[in-house]
Design a protein around this motif. Structure first.
Motif, PDB file in Angstrom:
ATOM      1  N   THR A 128     -30.907  15.664  64.327  1.00 30.61           N
ATOM      2  CA  THR A 128     -32.050  14.892  64.128  1.00 30.61           C
ATOM      3  C   THR A 128     -32.046  13.454  63.714  1.00 30.61           C
ATOM      4  OG1 THR A 128     -33.262  16.956  63.602  1.00 30.61           O
ATOM      5  CG2 THR A 128     -34.265  14.840  62.888  1.00 30.61           C
ATOM      6  N   PHE A 169     -29.655  21.191  64.123  1.00 29.99           N
ATOM      7  CA  PHE A 169     -30.600  20.250  64.212  1.00 29.99           C
ATOM      8  C   PHE A 169     -30.499  19.415  62.844  1.00 29.99           C
ATOM      9  CE2 PHE A 169     -33.025  21.873  67.641  1.00 29.99           C
ATOM     10  CZ  PHE A 169     -33.432  20.678  68.220  1.00 29.99           C
ATOM     11  N   PHE A 170     -29.757  19.869  61.877  1.00 30.05           N
ATOM     12  CA  PHE A 170     -29.431  19.201  60.707  1.00 30.05           C
ATOM     13  C   PHE A 170     -28.599  17.715  60.892  1.00 30.05           C
ATOM     14  CE2 PHE A 170     -26.313  18.282  57.071  1.00 30.05           C
ATOM     15  CZ  PHE A 170     -27.202  18.037  56.099  1.00 30.05           C
ATOM     16  N   GLY A 192     -29.834  27.132  64.886  1.00 29.40           N
ATOM     17  CA  GLY A 192     -30.801  26.075  65.336  1.00 29.40           C
ATOM     18  C   GLY A 192     -30.810  25.197  64.106  1.00 29.40           C
ATOM     19  N   LYS A 193     -31.065  25.675  62.916  1.00 26.84           N
ATOM     20  CA  LYS A 193     -31.194  24.891  61.704  1.00 26.84           C
ATOM     21  C   LYS A 193     -29.823  23.932  61.518  1.00 26.84           C
ATOM     22  CE  LYS A 193     -34.083  27.909  59.392  1.00 26.84           C
ATOM     23  NZ  LYS A 193     -34.409  29.006  58.276  1.00 26.84           N
ATOM     24  N   ILE A 194     -28.697  24.539  61.654  1.00 24.11           N
ATOM     25  CA  ILE A 194     -27.423  23.972  61.665  1.00 24.11           C
ATOM     26  C   ILE A 194     -27.257  22.614  62.593  1.00 24.11           C
ATOM     27  CG2 ILE A 194     -24.902  24.314  61.812  1.00 24.11           C
ATOM     28  CD1 ILE A 194     -25.136  27.012  60.909  1.00 24.11           C
ATOM     29  N   SER A 217     -38.500  27.214  72.982  1.00 22.45           N
ATOM     30  CA  SER A 217     -37.096  27.078  72.266  1.00 22.45           C
ATOM     31  C   SER A 217     -37.563  25.839  71.450  1.00 22.45           C
ATOM     32  CB  SER A 217     -36.053  27.490  72.855  1.00 22.45           C
ATOM     33  OG  SER A 217     -34.866  27.109  72.078  1.00 22.45           O
ATOM     34  N   PRO A 218     -37.038  25.574  70.403  1.00 24.24           N
ATOM     35  CA  PRO A 218     -36.922  24.264  69.768  1.00 24.24           C
ATOM     36  C   PRO A 218     -35.773  23.173  70.142  1.00 24.24           C
ATOM     37  CG  PRO A 218     -35.991  25.807  68.049  1.00 24.24           C
ATOM     38  CD  PRO A 218     -36.633  26.511  69.569  1.00 24.24           C
ATOM     39  N   THR A 270     -31.443  34.676  64.628  1.00 22.70           N
ATOM     40  CA  THR A 270     -31.820  34.259  63.203  1.00 22.70           C
ATOM     41  C   THR A 270     -32.146  33.010  63.034  1.00 22.70           C
ATOM     42  OG1 THR A 270     -29.635  33.801  62.402  1.00 22.70           O
ATOM     43  CG2 THR A 270     -30.332  36.251  62.344  1.00 22.70           C
ATOM     44  N   LYS A 271     -32.205  32.008  64.157  1.00 21.36           N
ATOM     45  CA  LYS A 271     -32.491  30.566  63.908  1.00 21.36           C
ATOM     46  C   LYS A 271     -31.777  29.903  62.902  1.00 21.36           C
ATOM     47  CE  LYS A 271     -37.252  31.823  65.407  1.00 21.36           C
ATOM     48  NZ  LYS A 271     -38.715  31.347  65.283  1.00 21.36           N
ATOM     49  N   SER A 272     -30.653  30.639  62.531  1.00 21.09           N
ATOM     50  CA  SER A 272     -29.877  29.830  61.709  1.00 21.09           C
ATOM     51  C   SER A 272     -28.972  28.888  62.179  1.00 21.09           C
ATOM     52  CB  SER A 272     -28.961  30.690  60.886  1.00 21.09           C
ATOM     53  OG  SER A 272     -28.299  31.523  61.502  1.00 21.09           O
TER      54      SER A 272
END
Length: 218
Positions: free
Chosen positions: A209, A205-206, A201-203, A69-70, A197-199
């Motif tokens: 990061t 890490f936005f 994770g994107k939120i 997992s990221p 759906t990995k959505s």
């Protein structure tokens, strides 16, 4: 395999501390604002054993780590809070909801400051035994920053039962608040679907990061 186990240990220690401090913060702020439920349950303790959840504190991090997992996170047993006991229900709910997130942000900042201090110290100890000794602590502090930021951002997502949803509910008119709070029964399903759906994770890490880059000096 041994390297994987060593790395996992360096991750699980700050993770257990992060979820513990998160729950203690909820309970402590609730206690200061009129509800002693967590105190009476013995949950105002930094002893991780009092807060561990078999699934959230062990199995979930293990599955996430070994599945590649990221990001890695977990959770502890929620601290019991009787919001009806708070001196000011609206204000108290906001403060209790925000307490865990604020505690994780403070831990992330302190870990980042100590990380950068040790990086500077290690540069002065170049080639010495002290430099090799400090590397595991640097790795642990690096993970501490990431984990605490992920927990803070994740819990601020306004999906019941996450902390962000409790805060948002207090700003909604009552006609919308009650229907919104009823979503809680489906909350975990929504969260799991977003993770799949990995959505989500994107939120996460936005926001995580740039904060990691700032605190770790990268």
């Amino acid at each position: 395999m041994l390297n994987n186990i060593n790395e996992f240990v360096l991750i699980i220690v700050p993770l257990l501390f992060a979820v513990t401090i998160h729950e203690v913060a909820h309970g402590y702020v609730a206690y200061r604002m009129g509800d002693s439920t967590a105190k009476m349950a013995g949950r105002l303790s930094l002893n991780p054993v009092r807060h561990l959840d078999p699934v959230g504190s062990f199995f979930l991090p293990i599955i996430l780590y070994f599945s590649g997992s990221p990001f890695l996170f977990g959770y502890a047993k929620p601290v019991p809070v009787n919001f009806a006991n708070l001196y000011d229900y609206r204000r108290g709910t906001i403060f209790v909801g925000a307490a865990g997130v604020v505690a994780n942000l403070i831990c992330a900042v302190l870990s980042g400051l100590l990380f950068q201090f040790l990086i500077y110290a290690a540069s002065l100890w170049h080639g010495s035994f002290l430099q090799s000794l400090v590397i595991p602590f640097l790795n642990m502090l690096n993970y501490s920053v990431i984990i605490n930021l992920v927990l803070a951002v994740f819990n601020m997502i306004p999906i019941p039962p996450l902390d962000g949803s409790r805060i948002l509910a207090m700003f909604l008119p009552e006609s919308l608040r009650i229907p919104f709070q009823r979503i809680e029964r489906y909350g975990m399903i929504i969260i799991i679907l977003l993770l799949m759906t990995k959505s989500l994770g994107k939120i996460i890490f936005f926001f995580v990061t740039p904060l990691c880059n700032l605190l770790l000096g990268t």
